[in-house]
Design a protein around this motif. Sequence first.
Motif, PDB file in Angstrom:
ATOM      1  N   GLY A 186       0.820  -1.204   0.000  1.00 19.05           N
ATOM      2  CA  GLY A 186       0.000   0.000   0.000  1.00 19.05           C
ATOM      3  C   GLY A 186       0.853   1.252   0.000  1.00 19.05           C
ATOM      4  N   GLY A 187       1.907   1.239   0.801  1.00 16.82           N
ATOM      5  CA  GLY A 187       2.801   2.396   0.844  1.00 16.82           C
ATOM      6  C   GLY A 187       3.547   2.611  -0.460  1.00 16.82           C
TER       7      GLY A 187
ATOM      8  N   ALA B  86      -3.300   5.432   4.901  1.00 22.09           N
ATOM      9  CA  ALA B  86      -3.840   4.993   6.184  1.00 22.09           C
ATOM     10  C   ALA B  86      -5.348   4.793   6.118  1.00 22.09           C
ATOM     11  CB  ALA B  86      -3.497   6.020   7.273  1.00 22.09           C
ATOM     12  N   VAL B  87      -6.062   5.762   5.546  1.00 24.75           N
ATOM     13  CA  VAL B  87      -7.517   5.672   5.454  1.00 24.75           C
ATOM     14  C   VAL B  87      -7.923   4.523   4.538  1.00 24.75           C
ATOM     15  CG1 VAL B  87      -9.608   6.845   4.663  1.00 24.75           C
ATOM     16  CG2 VAL B  87      -7.921   8.094   5.994  1.00 24.75           C
TER      17      VAL B  87
ATOM     18  N   THR C 177       0.876  -1.374   9.293  1.00 21.95           N
ATOM     19  CA  THR C 177       2.092  -1.145   8.499  1.00 21.95           C
ATOM     20  C   THR C 177       1.857  -0.084   7.427  1.00 21.95           C
ATOM     21  OG1 THR C 177       2.774  -3.442   8.831  1.00 21.95           O
ATOM     22  CG2 THR C 177       3.828  -2.236   7.033  1.00 21.95           C
ATOM     23  N   ALA C 178       0.728  -0.196   6.715  1.00 16.71           N
ATOM     24  CA  ALA C 178       0.414   0.775   5.668  1.00 16.71           C
ATOM     25  C   ALA C 178       0.273   2.172   6.250  1.00 16.71           C
ATOM     26  CB  ALA C 178      -0.873   0.365   4.949  1.00 16.71           C
ATOM     27  N   SER C 179      -0.380   2.283   7.403  1.00 11.40           N
ATOM     28  CA  SER C 179      -0.573   3.584   8.032  1.00 11.40           C
ATOM     29  C   SER C 179       0.755   4.201   8.457  1.00 11.40           C
ATOM     30  CB  SER C 179      -1.500   3.452   9.243  1.00 11.40           C
ATOM     31  OG  SER C 179      -2.755   2.941   8.865  1.00 11.40           O
TER      32      SER C 179
ATOM     33  N   VAL D 288       2.482   7.710   7.128  1.00 15.51           N
ATOM     34  CA  VAL D 288       2.844   8.809   8.027  1.00 15.51           C
ATOM     35  C   VAL D 288       4.341   9.102   7.971  1.00 15.51           C
ATOM     36  CG1 VAL D 288       2.978   9.516  10.454  1.00 15.51           C
ATOM     37  CG2 VAL D 288       0.887   8.444   9.570  1.00 15.51           C
ATOM     38  N   VAL D 289       5.166   8.060   8.010  1.00 13.81           N
ATOM     39  CA  VAL D 289       6.620   8.239   8.094  1.00 13.81           C
ATOM     40  C   VAL D 289       7.240   8.591   6.747  1.00 13.81           C
ATOM     41  CG1 VAL D 289       8.809   7.100   8.650  1.00 13.81           C
ATOM     42  CG2 VAL D 289       6.787   6.708  10.083  1.00 13.81           C
TER      43      VAL D 289
END
Length: 289
Positions: free
Chosen positions: A20-21, A94-95, A252-254, A258-259
Amino acid sequence: MARFSTAFVVLAALFWGLAGGIGGMLIADGWDPLVVSFYRGAIGLLFVLAWLVLSPHGSGLASHRLWFWSVISGLGVAGNFTFYFVSIDQGSVAVAATLMYCAPVFVFLVSFAIGLERPTPLKWAAIVMVMLGIVLLTRIYEVGADSVTPLGVAAGLLAGLSYATFIFGFKYAAPYGSPQAILVVAFATFSAILVWLGDADQTLSVLSTSSWPLFAVLGVVGAGVSFILYVVGLNDTLPAVAAIVAMVEPVTASLFGVVVLSESLTAIQLVGMGLILVTVTTLSVSSSA
């Protein structure tokens, strides 16, 4: 292998979260979500095809029932990958990941409708709590809230619904053949659909762009290795344990969003996310028990 089954499921969920990231990075660079989705599934097809070639016994490919349910499963994968990346494009990683994690709720609703699950007050209460979490996470109660668009919310929920379709398709195909055969048919169906829906020029340009290593990693960790690890690990993992460790994916995706992508969530959104993750996990664990 049985000793590492839970670790395989954890790794699969971790890889899906990373996918996802990575997809979010590619979309932020201007790549069409459908093109990103296509390469994730097409590279996954190569891996499961190799798995089938190495282990062809009991494939069940002569069964028309296996083909039917595997195609249904492939439609679910196509919808899941595509709607997930559209949701990321219209909102945030994240959403999108948390909304997709609502898939078990759709599984329960379908199970209620066809008689596979018996509705109870506890299950209905859990579904209401998840809906409340969605309201808090997406901030749809705020006029002008721009953290995620209505299309992003709809796409995230449709990604969950599509994942539920994949689960049912795989479940009903399983008695007629091997997991690798089912996944080959599913991913082949996926690739046939997405190759026509995506931007043809962008799809071809991936092969000569500097972004191709990211596409390759996305396909390997997001579909190829992860699906094999998940199916193999699930054979010797209790459903309750699998439901809990699946929380690794949205977390993990969230964190990646964020990071790495500098996304942000308000305190209310974090409360909504926590409400969804805890409730869905509890619902899944109680059902499997």
